[in-house]
Design a protein around this motif. Sequence first.
Motif, PDB file in Angstrom:
ATOM      1  N   LEU A   5      73.878  23.104  77.151  1.00 39.32           N
ATOM      2  CA  LEU A   5      73.102  21.967  78.301  1.00 39.32           C
ATOM      3  C   LEU A   5      73.813  20.895  78.233  1.00 39.32           C
ATOM      4  N   LEU A   6      74.353  20.560  79.488  1.00 41.97           N
ATOM      5  CA  LEU A   6      75.003  19.077  79.830  1.00 41.97           C
ATOM      6  C   LEU A   6      74.032  18.119  80.071  1.00 41.97           C
ATOM      7  N   ASN A   7      74.104  17.050  79.318  1.00 42.17           N
ATOM      8  CA  ASN A   7      73.373  15.964  79.794  1.00 42.17           C
ATOM      9  C   ASN A   7      74.246  14.653  80.364  1.00 42.17           C
ATOM     10  N   LEU A   8      74.095  14.761  81.567  1.00 43.59           N
ATOM     11  CA  LEU A   8      75.145  13.914  82.435  1.00 43.59           C
ATOM     12  C   LEU A   8      74.216  12.660  82.913  1.00 43.59           C
ATOM     13  N   ARG A   9      74.723  11.527  82.666  1.00 38.27           N
ATOM     14  CA  ARG A   9      73.877  10.360  83.147  1.00 38.27           C
ATOM     15  C   ARG A   9      74.703   9.586  84.104  1.00 38.27           C
ATOM     16  N   GLU A  10      74.030   9.070  85.212  1.00 35.58           N
ATOM     17  CA  GLU A  10      74.435   8.471  86.223  1.00 35.58           C
ATOM     18  C   GLU A  10      73.616   7.499  86.441  1.00 35.58           C
ATOM     19  N   GLY A  11      73.863   6.348  85.733  1.00 35.04           N
ATOM     20  CA  GLY A  11      73.110   5.087  85.510  1.00 35.04           C
ATOM     21  C   GLY A  11      71.583   5.381  85.367  1.00 35.04           C
ATOM     22  N   PRO A  12      70.619   5.336  86.120  1.00 31.02           N
ATOM     23  CA  PRO A  12      69.111   5.532  85.811  1.00 31.02           C
ATOM     24  C   PRO A  12      68.928   7.133  86.135  1.00 31.02           C
ATOM     25  N   VAL A  13      69.827   7.872  86.420  1.00 33.82           N
ATOM     26  CA  VAL A  13      69.559   9.139  86.742  1.00 33.82           C
ATOM     27  C   VAL A  13      70.108  10.094  85.698  1.00 33.82           C
ATOM     28  N   ALA A  14      69.315  10.982  85.080  1.00 33.59           N
ATOM     29  CA  ALA A  14      69.738  12.061  84.221  1.00 33.59           C
ATOM     30  C   ALA A  14      69.851  13.334  84.901  1.00 33.59           C
ATOM     31  N   ARG A  15      71.096  13.851  84.708  1.00 28.68           N
ATOM     32  CA  ARG A  15      71.303  15.187  85.296  1.00 28.68           C
ATOM     33  C   ARG A  15      71.395  16.426  83.983  1.00 28.68           C
ATOM     34  N   LEU A  16      70.376  17.175  83.900  1.00 29.24           N
ATOM     35  CA  LEU A  16      70.165  18.067  83.005  1.00 29.24           C
ATOM     36  C   LEU A  16      70.718  19.213  83.697  1.00 29.24           C
ATOM     37  N   ARG A  17      71.882  19.776  83.150  1.00 37.47           N
ATOM     38  CA  ARG A  17      72.674  21.165  83.824  1.00 37.47           C
ATOM     39  C   ARG A  17      72.789  22.073  82.809  1.00 37.47           C
ATOM     40  N   ILE A  32      66.631  27.001  75.275  1.00 40.43           N
ATOM     41  CA  ILE A  32      65.161  26.720  75.354  1.00 40.43           C
ATOM     42  C   ILE A  32      65.074  25.203  74.502  1.00 40.43           C
ATOM     43  N   ALA A  33      65.788  25.435  73.137  1.00 40.41           N
ATOM     44  CA  ALA A  33      65.642  24.169  72.333  1.00 40.41           C
ATOM     45  C   ALA A  33      66.284  22.908  72.736  1.00 40.41           C
ATOM     46  N   ALA A  34      67.388  23.539  73.554  1.00 44.19           N
ATOM     47  CA  ALA A  34      68.372  22.190  73.910  1.00 44.19           C
ATOM     48  C   ALA A  34      67.548  21.407  75.315  1.00 44.19           C
ATOM     49  N   LEU A  35      67.170  22.284  75.953  1.00 41.53           N
ATOM     50  CA  LEU A  35      66.391  21.577  77.221  1.00 41.53           C
ATOM     51  C   LEU A  35      65.251  20.946  76.793  1.00 41.53           C
ATOM     52  N   THR A  36      64.386  21.496  75.813  1.00 41.00           N
ATOM     53  CA  THR A  36      63.163  20.851  75.322  1.00 41.00           C
ATOM     54  C   THR A  36      63.671  19.499  74.740  1.00 41.00           C
ATOM     55  N   GLY A  37      64.433  19.642  73.903  1.00 37.46           N
ATOM     56  CA  GLY A  37      65.050  18.392  73.287  1.00 37.46           C
ATOM     57  C   GLY A  37      65.463  17.287  74.084  1.00 37.46           C
ATOM     58  N   ALA A  38      66.122  17.620  75.206  1.00 35.98           N
ATOM     59  CA  ALA A  38      66.727  16.790  76.139  1.00 35.98           C
ATOM     60  C   ALA A  38      65.715  16.066  76.899  1.00 35.98           C
ATOM     61  N   GLU A  40      62.537  15.676  76.016  1.00 37.33           N
ATOM     62  CA  GLU A  40      61.663  14.798  75.110  1.00 37.33           C
ATOM     63  C   GLU A  40      62.522  13.357  74.783  1.00 37.33           C
ATOM     64  N   ALA A  41      63.834  13.631  74.851  1.00 35.41           N
ATOM     65  CA  ALA A  41      64.568  12.321  74.644  1.00 35.41           C
ATOM     66  C   ALA A  41      64.343  11.412  76.089  1.00 35.41           C
ATOM     67  N   VAL A  42      64.465  12.128  77.107  1.00 39.14           N
ATOM     68  CA  VAL A  42      64.243  11.392  78.421  1.00 39.14           C
ATOM     69  C   VAL A  42      62.797  10.588  78.581  1.00 39.14           C
ATOM     70  N   ALA A  43      61.848  11.490  77.840  1.00 36.65           N
ATOM     71  CA  ALA A  43      60.598  10.992  78.063  1.00 36.65           C
ATOM     72  C   ALA A  43      60.614   9.643  77.263  1.00 36.65           C
ATOM     73  N   ALA A  44      61.257   9.301  76.286  1.00 35.09           N
ATOM     74  CA  ALA A  44      61.200   8.449  75.475  1.00 35.09           C
ATOM     75  C   ALA A  44      62.219   7.233  75.675  1.00 35.09           C
ATOM     76  N   ASP A  45      63.026   7.425  76.814  1.00 39.89           N
ATOM     77  CA  ASP A  45      64.165   6.516  77.339  1.00 39.89           C
ATOM     78  C   ASP A  45      63.630   5.768  78.530  1.00 39.89           C
TER      79      ASP A  45
END
Length: 260
Positions: A5-17, A32-38, A40-45
């Motif tokens: 899973l790639l977690n790409l940030r573009e300012g306020p936009v998170a692109r989960l690829r 599945i684990a990587a996407l769930t973790g990502a 959950e991190a987004v939800a807290a940010d």
Amino acid sequence: MTNPLLNLREGPVARLRLNRPELHNAFDAMLIAALTGALEAVAADDSVRVVVLEGEGASFSAGADLNWMRGMAAASEEANRTDSLALARLMRTLDELPRPTIARIQGAAFGGGVGLVACCDIAIASADAKFGLTESKLGLLPAVISPYVLDAIGPRQARRWFATGEIFDAATALHIGLLHQVVEGDALDAAVQRQVDLLLKAGPHASAEAKTLVRRVAFERDRDRLDHDNAALIARLRVSEEGQEGLTAFLDKRKPRWIP
């Protein structure tokens, strides 16, 4: 080992690829684990305003990895239950994410890939995308993703597609409610960006709470309670910092401060 899973940030936009292009971004336990973790991190940010879910390469997601499925077929019923609960956690985390989400779909979206599409708030696909709830061809059913797919397409459509496992095109997916928009492949990024831009113009808390409002209104049968709760919500939003800023900006004919 390649990051699934790639977690790409573009300012306020998170692109989960999803990043298993050689396998058409098929699921396994690690993805599945990587996407769930990502998520959950987004939800807290609070700096994340919008999430775009996409797939690397030719496909969005072809569902379950066959090697992973082969391993689970040899595992115990209890192990399979635990494994399925991990997928259920992923789908629920995405569905309830306190950020607006956009699915960018190209190529294949099968099985659990359809589940991801159904869990996103906005779904846009290229005209050549293909969809399928193909589990019945394996003697299985899309049980874990079924609540989200039913919310998207309704029980009448689900009864057909769950039973037959038939592949359908983007035009059909749009017709039955799985998609919001279908565009030519070379216009996909622009269509997604348009939705991103619209979401960034909306109040951050308002756009994040929209899905909660929809879910509550859709399932609440007590009309008196619904009136009370909705009145309380709009009153809270009107006096909130964001609501005050939005109303003041409108009256002053200027952009609210949350627009980048």
